[in-house]
Write an enzyme that holds these catalytic residues in place. Structure first.
Site, PDB file in Angstrom:
ATOM      1  N   GLY A 114      14.376  54.136  26.185  1.00 20.64           N
ATOM      2  CA  GLY A 114      14.017  52.892  26.857  1.00 20.64           C
ATOM      3  C   GLY A 114      14.009  53.066  28.354  1.00 20.64           C
ATOM      4  CG  ASN A 115      11.877  50.803  30.655  1.00 23.63           C
ATOM      5  OD1 ASN A 115      12.200  49.661  30.958  1.00 23.63           O
ATOM      6  ND2 ASN A 115      10.815  51.064  29.891  1.00 23.63           N
ATOM      7  CG  HIS A 116      17.255  51.589  34.137  1.00 23.38           C
ATOM      8  ND1 HIS A 116      18.461  51.618  33.469  1.00 23.38           N
ATOM      9  CD2 HIS A 116      17.009  52.869  34.536  1.00 23.38           C
ATOM     10  CE1 HIS A 116      18.935  52.857  33.469  1.00 23.38           C
ATOM     11  NE2 HIS A 116      18.079  53.635  34.113  1.00 23.38           N
ATOM     12  CB  SER A 117      12.073  46.801  32.376  1.00 24.18           C
ATOM     13  OG  SER A 117      11.491  45.526  32.524  1.00 24.18           O
TER      14      SER A 117
ATOM     15  CB  ALA B 214       8.821  48.769  31.930  1.00 25.87           C
TER      16      ALA B 214
END
Length: 338
Positions: free
Chosen positions: A146-149, A214
């Protein structure tokens, strides 16, 4: 009440942070002739400057004071200032008499206000689709890519579109924040494939699409039904491409549909953003760079640049994400008006 604010230049849809907390309508019943005189005499007061002001005449006594020359003159002055006067009702008055001068029922006042704002909002009748947040691509039941969005930017855009009259569908990845506007229909998803399917289901019937999520570019090629145990010193994970939502929607976009994308870059920002704009058939793209302090994931602020199909660009200073959303929706309103 939600509202279509007006800035100092009189342009709908542009408002600063302070304006977001001002009421869209002030309903002020008055009970005497002198009350109508005070607003024209003090038109420079902050309260009197709020437009539009929706007022209802409520007369004391016989109900005929509304025909007094002073009352009529003051009402005409208010109307010239842009104040909207609701017609009086007919019935039992506070004095015990019966006749014209009765305040309209609350339901009638609310209906008047709703009709007024529905007519004035620039995106009334438009359908909008917004994506926000990250996607999680699971490796096993407890691990994911995943990502930090946080979804803050996309949610702010969805709320601003709704505030300007659009019927908004928000496809939202796994985030804690949720939209406050009751007019937004939220579809919760986790993976890129789920986000694509949710978008594809409504895109054909959508006028405006803003892809602010994102989305992960890759997913694990194999998903393990059970938690992967730690065994070897090294572990190799095979990845497969996820669906490119922007490109897929760009291929089927029709005339009259507006498609807006986002680009978060770390180098060659403008060149990479223009390339994405062309490859994915976007109408314009919102660029932000992780090299700008206060921009990107996890911040309440953002610093963006708009890049358009005709090669023009528009830069903005660092702003609160709510204010950035106002700028983005203003550009959308201008584009849909062409």
């Amino acid at each position: 009440l939600d509202h279509d604010a007006v800035d100092a230049a009189g342009e709908p849809g542009r408002r600063g942070n302070a304006d977001r907390h001002r009421p869209g309508a002030v309903c002020g019943p008055r009970r005497r002739v002198g009350g109508d005189a005070r607003i024209p005499r003090h038109a420079d007061d902050a309260g009197a400057r709020l437009q539009p002001v929706l007022r209802q005449r409520v007369d004391r006594g016989s109900g005929h004071t509304r025909h007094h020359p002073a009352t009529r003159r003051n009402i005409e002055t208010l109307q010239k200032m842009g104040v909207h006067i609701l017609p009086v009702g007919d019935g039992e008055l506070a004095s015990g008499l019966t006749g014209p001068g009765r305040m309209a029922e609350p339901e009638e006042i609310v209906a008047f206000i709703e009709k007024f704002f529905a007519q004035k909002k620039p995106l009334t009748g438009k359908k909008a689709l917004v994506t926000a947040g990250p996607t999680y691509e699971h490796l096993d039941p407890v691990r994911f890519i995943g990502n930090h969005s946080t979804g803050k930017m996309g949610i702010a855009i969805a709320e601003e579109l709704a505030a300007q009259g659009a019927a908004v569908t928000l496809v939202l990845g796994p985030v804690h924040q949720q939209p406050r506007h009751q007019g937004i229909s939220v579809r919760h998803v986790t993976s890129a494939q789920q986000m694509y399917e949710a978008c594809a289901a409504v895109f054909a019937d959508t006028n405006i699409t803003v892809l602010a999520a994102a989305v992960a570019d890759y997913r694990p090629a194999v998903f393990s039904d059970t938690k992967i145990k730690k065994k070897e010193d090294e572990m190799h994970i095979e990845l497969a491409k996820t669906v490119d939502i922007a490109a897929a929607l760009g291929k089927v976009k029709q005339n009259g549909q507006l498609l807006v994308g986002f680009a978060l870059e770390t180098n060659n920002e403008e060149a990479n953003a223009f390339s994405k704009l062309e490859r994915k058939n976007l109408d314009f793209i919102v660029l932000n760079s992780l090299r700008d302090a206060g921009a990107g994931f996890g911040h309440d602020t953002n610093k963006v640049m708009f890049l358009f199909k005709n090669g023009q660009t528009q830069k903005f200073d660092l702003k609160n994400k709510d204010a950035v959303a106002v700028d983005i929706v203003h550009a959308i309103i201008q584009a849909t008006a062409l």
